[in-house]
Design a protein around this motif. Structure first.
Motif, PDB file in Angstrom:
ATOM      1  N   THR A   1       0.711  -5.568   7.547  1.00 22.93           N
ATOM      2  CA  THR A   1      -0.072  -4.444   8.049  1.00 22.93           C
ATOM      3  C   THR A   1       0.873  -3.421   8.655  1.00 22.93           C
ATOM      4  O   THR A   1       1.681  -3.740   9.530  1.00 22.93           O
ATOM      5  N   CYS A   2       0.767  -2.189   8.174  1.00 27.82           N
ATOM      6  CA  CYS A   2       1.591  -1.077   8.643  1.00 27.82           C
ATOM      7  C   CYS A   2       0.676  -0.072   9.338  1.00 27.82           C
ATOM      8  O   CYS A   2      -0.340   0.337   8.772  1.00 27.82           O
ATOM      9  N   SER A   3       1.023   0.341  10.574  1.00 27.81           N
ATOM     10  CA  SER A   3       0.154   1.243  11.346  1.00 27.81           C
ATOM     11  C   SER A   3       0.947   2.412  11.903  1.00 27.81           C
ATOM     12  O   SER A   3       1.961   2.208  12.585  1.00 27.81           O
TER      13      SER A   3
ATOM     14  N   SER B   1      10.196  -3.834  -2.009  1.00 26.46           N
ATOM     15  CA  SER B   1       9.772  -2.719  -1.169  1.00 26.46           C
ATOM     16  C   SER B   1       8.254  -2.781  -1.014  1.00 26.46           C
ATOM     17  O   SER B   1       7.516  -2.695  -1.994  1.00 26.46           O
ATOM     18  N   ILE B   2       7.778  -2.939   0.229  1.00 29.32           N
ATOM     19  CA  ILE B   2       6.343  -2.983   0.525  1.00 29.32           C
ATOM     20  C   ILE B   2       5.915  -1.574   0.941  1.00 29.32           C
ATOM     21  O   ILE B   2       6.344  -1.078   1.981  1.00 29.32           O
ATOM     22  N   PRO B   3       5.068  -0.899   0.169  1.00 26.67           N
ATOM     23  CA  PRO B   3       4.787   0.524   0.415  1.00 26.67           C
ATOM     24  C   PRO B   3       3.895   0.763   1.625  1.00 26.67           C
ATOM     25  O   PRO B   3       2.967   0.005   1.904  1.00 26.67           O
ATOM     26  N   CYS B   4       4.203   1.842   2.353  1.00 26.09           N
ATOM     27  CA  CYS B   4       3.351   2.325   3.450  1.00 26.09           C
ATOM     28  C   CYS B   4       3.650   3.805   3.641  1.00 26.09           C
ATOM     29  O   CYS B   4       4.728   4.169   4.135  1.00 26.09           O
ATOM     30  N   ILE B   5       2.712   4.667   3.246  1.00 25.95           N
ATOM     31  CA  ILE B   5       2.908   6.111   3.315  1.00 25.95           C
ATOM     32  C   ILE B   5       1.738   6.739   4.060  1.00 25.95           C
ATOM     33  O   ILE B   5       0.575   6.452   3.763  1.00 25.95           O
ATOM     34  N   ALA B   6       2.033   7.589   5.025  1.00 21.92           N
ATOM     35  CA  ALA B   6       0.988   8.267   5.789  1.00 21.92           C
ATOM     36  C   ALA B   6       0.251   9.259   4.897  1.00 21.92           C
ATOM     37  O   ALA B   6       0.873   9.932   4.055  1.00 21.92           O
TER      38      ALA B   6
ATOM     39  N   LEU C   1       9.482  11.576   7.202  1.00 17.43           N
ATOM     40  CA  LEU C   1       8.626  12.302   6.255  1.00 17.43           C
ATOM     41  C   LEU C   1       7.321  11.554   5.982  1.00 17.43           C
ATOM     42  O   LEU C   1       6.541  11.972   5.133  1.00 17.43           O
ATOM     43  N   GLY C   2       7.115  10.451   6.687  1.00 15.69           N
ATOM     44  CA  GLY C   2       5.861   9.717   6.538  1.00 15.69           C
ATOM     45  C   GLY C   2       5.924   8.525   5.611  1.00 15.69           C
ATOM     46  O   GLY C   2       4.895   7.921   5.321  1.00 15.69           O
ATOM     47  N   ASP C   3       7.132   8.163   5.140  1.00 14.73           N
ATOM     48  CA  ASP C   3       7.285   7.006   4.259  1.00 14.73           C
ATOM     49  C   ASP C   3       7.882   5.862   5.070  1.00 14.73           C
ATOM     50  O   ASP C   3       9.072   5.853   5.381  1.00 14.73           O
ATOM     51  N   ALA C   4       7.042   4.903   5.422  1.00 13.19           N
ATOM     52  CA  ALA C   4       7.479   3.775   6.257  1.00 13.19           C
ATOM     53  C   ALA C   4       7.577   2.493   5.455  1.00 13.19           C
ATOM     54  O   ALA C   4       7.378   1.400   5.994  1.00 13.19           O
TER      55      ALA C   4
END
Length: 464
Positions: free
Chosen positions: A304-306, A230-235, A284-287
């Motif tokens: 890169t997560c945008s 799991s590669i984390p990306c949270i707003a 909920l902002g967890d991508a």
């Protein structure tokens, strides 16, 4: 001599008796959109309309049509009136493709047979902040925005908060031939930038617009191939009506591997079956991106997560190194034990198929030969059978010892390979039908009648 009143004539020949002044109007227009400068008058038949910018002719109308003979070339092809509305008292000017150079004070002059009127319009122009690009290096964080007017204000914050005075930034402002600004703000940081979220805010001069850019560089990840990652990306804050983009960069150019839009609920996934998102958590902002079976060649690189929302963009970048799968000591022992067992089983199987049947056949052949010699006509009258028995016993024991040694080796290997069949059972089962294995007999009494205890000639020749 009496004075004579002489009316003033303008083109066309209208006499003016009254002049009306109204307060200024203020208008702000967006570059490069079209803009309307308002002007109205009291309609009383035909009218003369002139628009000026600080005495520069902008647009003229008389004799019921537009007149472009005196128009300044800066406004050429970019102005018009609402001709169908002029009889109703509308003299507003449409200015197309507004530029920075259009800002200033305009005068709307109207004249009818009952008088003239002057109305002033103050035009302000601005170019909106359409995007802010944020980049990070080992020592600096930079925010850049282009084609802005006027110059915006730039501020910085971090999460977690940085020490006071640590966010001093330098701003560079440049203009292009259109008069639009490019603003670059650079923040110099000392220390590790990983796991710190940086925010830069571009605020327009009239405070009507605030554009936010944020970025976070995660700590590098090393992960063993074949195992789910799991590669984390949270707003950093609640985001709504956003679009999400995942990009992967290895040795080649960046590749968009996944896109999602909350408005259309449309998903583009280049790595279908290899990477997925949790749709419920995404809202909920967890991508976070889930890689099911990552491998070294395809999935190592920079991710890169945008999040792109209304006047905001948040970027998360992380380097992922997929490593070759390693084997623990226990697994190595299990593998060595398995290979040892397999080798033992293979040896037993080979022995059973090839060597043991040959041994059994050889033993049967020797026993039949001994039996034939013992009962045949080659015995010498008056001789003794002791030599025959001794020779037979020697031959049987010699070949029997080989079979016994082979059988013992098979039994030893069978203990190491539990799956191998019992040697004795195989030996018996593989004998040709009708074959009997005779055991060595030792004479207990005198020779049978008919032999008379005589030795054969062959035995005398052998010296027994």
């Amino acid at each position: 001599m009496a004075s004579v009143f002489r009316p003033v004539f303008l083109a066309p020949n209208y006499t003016f008796h009254i002049s009306v002044l109204l307060p200024d109007a203020n208008v702000t227009c967006i570059i490069p959109d079209d803009c309307i400068l308002p002007c109205s008058f009291r309609p009383t038949g035909t009218v003369v309309i002139h628009w000026y910018k600080q005495q520069i002719p902008v647009h003229s109308y008389y004799y019921n049509k537009d007149q472009f003979g005196l128009q300044n070339k800066h406004f050429s092809g970019r102005t018009c009136l609402f001709n169908s509305h002029i009889p109703h008292g509308n003299a507003s000017l449409l200015l197309r493709r507004v530029k920075v150079q259009d800002k200033g004070r305009y005068k709307c002059y109207t004249s009818t047979r009952k008088g003239n009127q002057e109305l002033f319009v103050n035009l302000e122009v601005k170019a909106l902040i359409h995007s802010v690009v944020m980049e990070m290096t080992n020592e600096t964080v930079t925010c850049l925005s282009q084609n802005i007017y006027p110059v915006p204000q730039v501020t910085w914050t971090t999460d977690p908060p940085s020490a006071q005075g640590a966010l001093e930034n330098s701003v560079i402002k440049t203009t292009d031939h259109k008069g639009l600004f490019t603003v670059m703000s650079t923040l110099r940081i000392v220390g590790n930038l990983s796991n710190i979220t940086f925010f830069c805010y571009f605020t327009s001069a009239d405070k009507s617009q605030v554009w936010t850019a944020s970025r976070k560089n995660q700590v590098d990840i090393s992960h063993e191939e074949g195992h789910t990652l799991s590669i984390p990306c949270i707003a950093p804050q609640n985001v709504q009506n956003f679009s999400l983009t995942w990009t992967h960069t290895s040795l080649k150019e960046p590749t968009v591997i996944l896109k999602y839009d909350t408005k259309t609920r449309h998903t583009f996934n280049l790595w279908e079956g290899e990477a997925t998102l949790d749709q419920d958590r995404l809202l909920l902002g967890d991508a976070s991106l889930l890689l099911h079976k990552p491998n070294v060649e395809e999935h190592s690189g920079t991710y890169t997560c945008s999040f792109s929302g209304l006047q905001s963009k948040h970027t998360v970048q992380i380097r992922v190194n997929i490593t070759v799968s390693s084997i623990s000591e226990d697994e190595q022992k299990v593998q060595r034990s398995w290979w040892s067992t397999a080798a033992s089983a293979a040896f037993v199987l080979f022995t059973i198929i090839v060597a043991l049947p040959q041994c059994v056949r050889q033993r049967g052949l020797e026993m039949r030969t001994v039996s034939h010699r013992h009962n045949g006509a080659d015995f010498i009258e008056g001789g003794s059978s002791k030599g025959v028995d001794t020779t037979a016993s020697f031959i049987v024991r010699q070949h029997g010892a080989e079979c016994d040694r082979l059988q013992l080796q098979i039994e030893t290997q069978s203990e190491m390979a539990s799956s191998a069949p019992n040697t004795a059972e195989v030996c018996t089962a593989d004998l040709p039908p009708g074959t009997e294995i005779e055991q060595e007999e030792k004479p207990e009494g005198p020779p049978e009648e008919g032999n008379d205890g005589l030795l054969s000639r062959s035995e005398e020749g052998d010296g027994f």
